[in-house]
Design a protein around this motif. Structure first.
Motif, mmCIF file in Angstrom:
data_model
loop_
_atom_site.group_PDB
_atom_site.id
_atom_site.type_symbol
_atom_site.label_atom_id
_atom_site.label_comp_id
_atom_site.label_asym_id
_atom_site.label_seq_id
_atom_site.Cartn_x
_atom_site.Cartn_y
_atom_site.Cartn_z
ATOM 1 N N THR A 1 0.835 -1.197 0.000
ATOM 2 C CA THR A 1 0.000 0.000 0.000
ATOM 3 C C THR A 1 0.870 1.247 0.000
ATOM 4 N N LEU A 2 0.515 2.199 -0.819
ATOM 5 C CA LEU A 2 1.138 3.522 -0.812
ATOM 6 C C LEU A 2 0.120 4.468 -0.183
ATOM 7 N N ASP A 3 0.428 4.955 1.008
ATOM 8 C CA ASP A 3 -0.512 5.786 1.764
ATOM 9 C C ASP A 3 -0.311 7.260 1.415
ATOM 10 N N LEU A 4 -1.009 7.713 0.378
ATOM 11 C CA LEU A 4 -0.893 9.106 -0.046
ATOM 12 C C LEU A 4 -1.514 10.057 0.960
ATOM 13 N N ARG A 5 -2.555 9.611 1.621
ATOM 14 C CA ARG A 5 -3.203 10.477 2.621
ATOM 15 C C ARG A 5 -2.208 10.892 3.698
ATOM 16 N N SER A 6 -1.474 9.930 4.227
ATOM 17 C CA SER A 6 -0.496 10.243 5.270
ATOM 18 C C SER A 6 0.616 11.141 4.745
ATOM 19 N N ARG A 7 1.027 10.923 3.509
ATOM 20 C CA ARG A 7 2.092 11.748 2.946
ATOM 21 C C ARG A 7 1.631 13.189 2.752
ATOM 22 N N PHE A 8 0.376 13.372 2.344
ATOM 23 C CA PHE A 8 -0.162 14.731 2.228
ATOM 24 C C PHE A 8 -0.206 15.398 3.587
ATOM 25 N N GLU A 9 -0.577 14.650 4.609
ATOM 26 C CA GLU A 9 -0.814 15.217 5.929
ATOM 27 C C GLU A 9 0.392 15.161 6.855
ATOM 28 N N VAL A 10 1.560 14.814 6.334
ATOM 29 C CA VAL A 10 2.739 14.653 7.175
ATOM 30 C C VAL A 10 3.062 15.923 7.969
ATOM 31 N N ASN A 11 2.791 17.073 7.407
ATOM 32 C CA ASN A 11 3.028 18.335 8.117
ATOM 33 C C ASN A 11 1.731 18.990 8.574
ATOM 34 N N GLY A 12 0.682 18.203 8.668
ATOM 35 C CA GLY A 12 -0.591 18.707 9.167
ATOM 36 C C GLY A 12 -1.586 19.038 8.068
ATOM 37 N N VAL A 13 -2.803 19.284 8.472
ATOM 38 C CA VAL A 13 -3.903 19.550 7.554
ATOM 39 C C VAL A 13 -3.675 20.826 6.756
#
Length: 170
Positions: free
Chosen positions: A120-132
């Motif tokens: 799985t490539l978790d793009l959601r987590s990568r987008f949110e790595v520095n917060g919303v």
């Protein structure tokens, strides 16, 4: 399209090409609640209770292929941004339902990835790595990434494919 539609399209759109790698995710289409602003009602693409069955059918179909598989989560969605200023209670319920439905869909998909040993490539987590707030800079609207977000996604895919050796070396 949805997972259910992908199963129907597999023989036409994937099998004849005998790909080495199949990148897939139908989490957003499977979880999308279409909002009618006039009636303040929504309708799901796939009923909540049918998502698991639709995704299981898709995973089983994809497992029949000799290709390597890579599941990717969607970028984050912010349905509360869609409802604007002073939303009605119905619109607030829609935004909460949209997030809950997507989270349900992603949980189902992650369980299937584990069961079928699909990375799985978790793009959601990568987008949110520095917060919303940081994630929203990579978004055009409440669900669609912008050009910078798309460039990041392409880089993350390439990196993941290479480091996980998902394509055969010639």
């Amino acid at each position: 399209c949805t997972s259910r539609q992908a199963v129907q399209r597999f023989a036409r759109d994937i099998a004849p090409f005998r790909p080495h790698l199949i990148l897939f995710s139908f989490a957003f289409a499977d979880s999308l609640l279409k909002l009618n602003r006039e009636t303040e009602q929504w309708k799901p693409n796939i009923a909540h209770e049918e998502v698991g069955e639709a995704q299981t059918d898709l995973f089983n179909k994809l497992a029949s292929s000799p290709a390597s598989l890579l599941y990717w989560t969607t970028n984050p969605v912010f349905p509360e941004d869609e409802i604007g200023e002073g939303p009605s209670e119905m619109l607030r319920r829609w935004a909460r339902a949209q997030e809950a439905t997507r989270d349900h869909c992603l949980r189902e998909a992650r369980q299937l990835c584990i069961k079928h040993n699909v990375p799985t490539l978790d793009l959601r987590s990568r987008f949110e790595v520095n917060g919303v707030r940081s994630a929203k800079r990579w978004m055009t609207d409440w669900y669609m990434h912008n050009d910078t977000g798309a460039q990041n996604i392409a880089t993350w895919f390439a990196q993941h494919i290479l480091t996980s050796n998902l394509l055969p070396l010639k």
